[in-house]
Design a protein around this motif. Structure first.
Motif, PDB file in Angstrom:
ATOM      1  N   VAL A 135       0.840  -1.192   0.000  1.00 48.56           N
ATOM      2  CA  VAL A 135       0.000   0.000   0.000  1.00 48.56           C
ATOM      3  C   VAL A 135       0.875   1.241   0.000  1.00 48.56           C
ATOM      4  O   VAL A 135       0.654   2.188  -0.756  1.00 48.56           O
ATOM      5  CB  VAL A 135      -0.946   0.008   1.229  1.00 48.56           C
ATOM      6  N   GLY A 138       2.328   1.846  -3.380  1.00 50.30           N
ATOM      7  CA  GLY A 138       1.322   2.423  -4.275  1.00 50.30           C
ATOM      8  C   GLY A 138       1.161   3.905  -3.990  1.00 50.30           C
ATOM      9  O   GLY A 138       1.112   4.733  -4.901  1.00 50.30           O
ATOM     10  N   ALA A 139       1.129   4.209  -2.707  1.00 47.16           N
ATOM     11  CA  ALA A 139       0.963   5.602  -2.296  1.00 47.16           C
ATOM     12  C   ALA A 139       2.119   6.448  -2.818  1.00 47.16           C
ATOM     13  O   ALA A 139       1.920   7.569  -3.305  1.00 47.16           O
ATOM     14  CB  ALA A 139       0.884   5.682  -0.780  1.00 47.16           C
ATOM     15  N   GLN A 141       3.902   6.165  -5.430  1.00 48.08           N
ATOM     16  CA  GLN A 141       3.722   6.504  -6.854  1.00 48.08           C
ATOM     17  C   GLN A 141       2.833   7.723  -7.050  1.00 48.08           C
ATOM     18  O   GLN A 141       2.947   8.439  -8.030  1.00 48.08           O
ATOM     19  CB  GLN A 141       3.067   5.344  -7.593  1.00 48.08           C
ATOM     20  N   LEU A 142       1.887   7.868  -6.139  1.00 48.26           N
ATOM     21  CA  LEU A 142       0.921   8.954  -6.268  1.00 48.26           C
ATOM     22  C   LEU A 142       1.359  10.205  -5.509  1.00 48.26           C
ATOM     23  O   LEU A 142       0.678  11.222  -5.546  1.00 48.26           O
ATOM     24  CB  LEU A 142      -0.437   8.506  -5.723  1.00 48.26           C
ATOM     25  N   GLY A 143       2.449  10.110  -4.785  1.00 50.72           N
ATOM     26  CA  GLY A 143       2.850  11.210  -3.932  1.00 50.72           C
ATOM     27  C   GLY A 143       1.893  11.378  -2.768  1.00 50.72           C
ATOM     28  O   GLY A 143       1.653  12.476  -2.273  1.00 50.72           O
ATOM     29  N   PHE A 144       1.352  10.262  -2.325  1.00 51.47           N
ATOM     30  CA  PHE A 144       0.265  10.264  -1.345  1.00 51.47           C
ATOM     31  C   PHE A 144       0.809   9.866   0.022  1.00 51.47           C
ATOM     32  O   PHE A 144       1.551   8.888   0.145  1.00 51.47           O
ATOM     33  CB  PHE A 144      -0.780   9.256  -1.814  1.00 51.47           C
ATOM     34  N   THR A 145       0.457  10.606   1.047  1.00 48.77           N
ATOM     35  CA  THR A 145       0.866  10.284   2.411  1.00 48.77           C
ATOM     36  C   THR A 145      -0.221   9.465   3.085  1.00 48.77           C
ATOM     37  O   THR A 145      -1.364   9.924   3.210  1.00 48.77           O
ATOM     38  CB  THR A 145       1.047  11.577   3.229  1.00 48.77           C
ATOM     39  N   VAL A 146       0.113   8.278   3.514  1.00 49.48           N
ATOM     40  CA  VAL A 146      -0.886   7.373   4.072  1.00 49.48           C
ATOM     41  C   VAL A 146      -1.173   7.685   5.541  1.00 49.48           C
ATOM     42  O   VAL A 146      -0.248   7.801   6.335  1.00 49.48           O
ATOM     43  CB  VAL A 146      -0.419   5.907   3.956  1.00 49.48           C
ATOM     44  N   HIS A 147      -2.436   7.829   5.882  1.00 54.76           N
ATOM     45  CA  HIS A 147      -2.816   7.940   7.290  1.00 54.76           C
ATOM     46  C   HIS A 147      -3.374   6.619   7.811  1.00 54.76           C
ATOM     47  O   HIS A 147      -3.055   6.192   8.907  1.00 54.76           O
ATOM     48  CB  HIS A 147      -3.854   9.051   7.485  1.00 54.76           C
ATOM     49  N   SER A 148      -4.231   6.006   7.020  1.00 60.91           N
ATOM     50  CA  SER A 148      -4.757   4.710   7.463  1.00 60.91           C
ATOM     51  C   SER A 148      -5.192   3.887   6.260  1.00 60.91           C
ATOM     52  O   SER A 148      -5.429   4.417   5.182  1.00 60.91           O
ATOM     53  CB  SER A 148      -5.942   4.923   8.398  1.00 60.91           C
ATOM     54  N   ARG A 149      -5.249   2.608   6.470  1.00 57.40           N
ATOM     55  CA  ARG A 149      -5.568   1.666   5.400  1.00 57.40           C
ATOM     56  C   ARG A 149      -6.786   0.854   5.784  1.00 57.40           C
ATOM     57  O   ARG A 149      -6.940   0.477   6.948  1.00 57.40           O
ATOM     58  CB  ARG A 149      -4.443   0.643   5.235  1.00 57.40           C
TER      59      ARG A 149
ATOM     60  N   PHE B 115      -7.316   5.733  -3.122  1.00 54.87           N
ATOM     61  CA  PHE B 115      -6.552   6.613  -2.257  1.00 54.87           C
ATOM     62  C   PHE B 115      -7.370   7.878  -2.086  1.00 54.87           C
ATOM     63  O   PHE B 115      -7.643   8.582  -3.065  1.00 54.87           O
ATOM     64  CB  PHE B 115      -5.177   6.888  -2.873  1.00 54.87           C
ATOM     65  N   LEU B 126      -6.010   3.075  -8.034  1.00 59.17           N
ATOM     66  CA  LEU B 126      -4.738   2.454  -8.392  1.00 59.17           C
ATOM     67  C   LEU B 126      -4.944   0.959  -8.591  1.00 59.17           C
ATOM     68  O   LEU B 126      -5.400   0.261  -7.682  1.00 59.17           O
ATOM     69  CB  LEU B 126      -3.721   2.695  -7.277  1.00 59.17           C
ATOM     70  N   ASP B 128      -2.811  -1.915  -8.958  1.00 65.73           N
ATOM     71  CA  ASP B 128      -1.423  -2.320  -8.832  1.00 65.73           C
ATOM     72  C   ASP B 128      -1.355  -3.827  -8.602  1.00 65.73           C
ATOM     73  O   ASP B 128      -1.774  -4.327  -7.570  1.00 65.73           O
ATOM     74  CB  ASP B 128      -0.810  -1.560  -7.640  1.00 65.73           C
ATOM     75  N   LEU B 131      -0.040  -5.013  -5.328  1.00 64.36           N
ATOM     76  CA  LEU B 131      -0.972  -4.912  -4.210  1.00 64.36           C
ATOM     77  C   LEU B 131      -1.922  -6.116  -4.214  1.00 64.36           C
ATOM     78  O   LEU B 131      -2.106  -6.783  -3.193  1.00 64.36           O
ATOM     79  CB  LEU B 131      -1.751  -3.599  -4.363  1.00 64.36           C
ATOM     80  N   GLU B 152      -9.079   0.686   0.644  1.00 70.28           N
ATOM     81  CA  GLU B 152      -9.316   2.128   0.694  1.00 70.28           C
ATOM     82  C   GLU B 152      -8.296   2.744   1.638  1.00 70.28           C
ATOM     83  O   GLU B 152      -8.275   2.422   2.820  1.00 70.28           O
ATOM     84  CB  GLU B 152     -10.754   2.413   1.144  1.00 70.28           C
ATOM     85  N   VAL B 153      -7.488   3.618   1.088  1.00 65.63           N
ATOM     86  CA  VAL B 153      -6.405   4.214   1.860  1.00 65.63           C
ATOM     87  C   VAL B 153      -6.711   5.685   2.066  1.00 65.63           C
ATOM     88  O   VAL B 153      -7.058   6.385   1.114  1.00 65.63           O
ATOM     89  CB  VAL B 153      -5.069   4.069   1.105  1.00 65.63           C
ATOM     90  N   ARG B 154      -6.605   6.124   3.286  1.00 62.89           N
ATOM     91  CA  ARG B 154      -6.856   7.527   3.572  1.00 62.89           C
ATOM     92  C   ARG B 154      -5.542   8.242   3.846  1.00 62.89           C
ATOM     93  O   ARG B 154      -4.617   7.655   4.411  1.00 62.89           O
ATOM     94  CB  ARG B 154      -7.784   7.669   4.771  1.00 62.89           C
ATOM     95  N   THR B 156      -3.201  12.050   2.525  1.00 64.54           N
ATOM     96  CA  THR B 156      -3.135  13.379   1.913  1.00 64.54           C
ATOM     97  C   THR B 156      -2.477  13.274   0.545  1.00 64.54           C
ATOM     98  O   THR B 156      -1.424  12.664   0.419  1.00 64.54           O
ATOM     99  CB  THR B 156      -2.306  14.325   2.800  1.00 64.54           C
ATOM    100  N   ARG B 158      -0.670  14.679  -3.015  1.00 65.33           N
ATOM    101  CA  ARG B 158       0.530  15.473  -3.221  1.00 65.33           C
ATOM    102  C   ARG B 158       0.221  16.973  -3.149  1.00 65.33           C
ATOM    103  O   ARG B 158       0.887  17.722  -2.429  1.00 65.33           O
ATOM    104  CB  ARG B 158       1.138  15.145  -4.585  1.00 65.33           C
TER     105      ARG B 158
END
Lengths: 172, 172
Positions: A135, A138-139, A141-149, B115, B126, B128, B131, B152-154, B156, B158
């Motif tokens: 996860v 994957g994040a 790649q998106l420039g995404f900061t994960v908080h929870s899954r 995401f 995504l 992937d 994944l 489902e990933v929560r 922020t 980019r």
DNA sequence: ATAGTAATGTTATAATATAACAATTACTTT
DNA sequence: AAAGTAATTGTTATATTATAACATTACTAT
């Protein structure tokens, strides 16, 4: 110490469920004592009711059982207990079912996935670092900061697969 | 041909959204023609409304907009259109939000994860294989046969991260 | 004992979703 | 074009899931 896969596995159909309940309750009490959280009689009862099986249970099913207990409970009573229990990590909400299931490893982190058997309804919990890191990748790649899954997998557990395939060795 | 990571990426704040809408609509019409599915005016309108942004939208928000259109719509109208659109794979339901978002790659398989940016509400999709295969590996440990996955990933995105960190180059 | 906080009770209602049946529209076959 | 059929949509009612707001009770610390 390397990262470890922690799985609750599916309970065998013959397992002694009262051991699950006892273990869960003992662990819950221990955790609440340590963290100075209040496992009140109501919360404890909701927790026990959730642990009556390995299947997720809905808020209103819990409410019915509280009423059967003789309490004059209403929806908010249940939702507040569920909020407490999920915030402690003692219980998980299964989003795809609007239902709640006991946590098997409440003292660990909660990067878990749920495996939901569509045949028997039981849920197993899997904390697999490989899954979490997929996860995260994957994040990235998106420039995404994960908080929870949230990971919920539907399918068929081993026991139910065995039954469907008519494995002659298995008796239920 | 090797498996490919297919991502919708987050739209840039400046992107020309009408291009997204046009592309999605064109693709939807093409797919429905090929598969002999009926993208009726109602279904098409619901689809357009969902595509008004990259944020998931709830059934009742859609209902409000249909009513604003001058239709005498009721909840079942919306839910039936959503059922059609999700079954075609044109739209995804985001379980953790009880809401619906347009699919970016409806002609591909749907082993996707979402995401969800908690700052702007936008969702990226995504697909992937790594994944998916992590999930499969987890399942194997449990003797579990996978039917479907929900991820489902929560966090922020980019752009929102950039804003929060006060990147002076970014204007919104 | 008492003030302050946390938990629970209580009433009402919001938000999400579906069942059941009627009316309409669209598709086929003639 | 007309009749028959199936699919879609309209309509009413209701089920299910969840929360807001305020009253009361219980626990906690002085």
């Amino acid at each position: 110490m390397s990262k470890e896969i922690i799985s609750s596995t599916f309970p065998s159909p013959q397992h002694n469920h009262s051991e699950c309940v006892d273990a869960a309750l003992g662990e819950a009490e221990r955790l609440c004592r340590i963290r100075d959280l209040r496992l009140t009689p109501l919360r404890k009862r909701v927790f026990e009711l959730i642990w009556q099986s390995h299947r997720p249970v809905t808020a209103y099913e819990l409410l019915d059982r509280l009423v059967q207990d003789g309490r004059r409970a209403q929806a908010p009573t249940v939702y507040r207990s569920l909020e407490f229990l999920t915030e402690c990590g003692l219980v998980h909400r299964v989003e795809s079912m609007n239902a709640y299931v006991g946590c098997n490893q409440p003292s660990r982190g909660h990067e878990v996935g749920f495996f939901i058997c569509e045949a028997c309804g039981d849920v197993a919990e899997l904390a697999d670092p490989a899954l979490s890191s997929s996860v995260t990748k994957g994040a990235k790649q998106l420039g995404f900061t994960v908080h929870s899954r949230l990971i919920e997998v539907r399918g068929t557990c081993r026991a139910c697969t065995a039954i469907k395939t008519d494995d002659p060795k298995r008796m239920l």
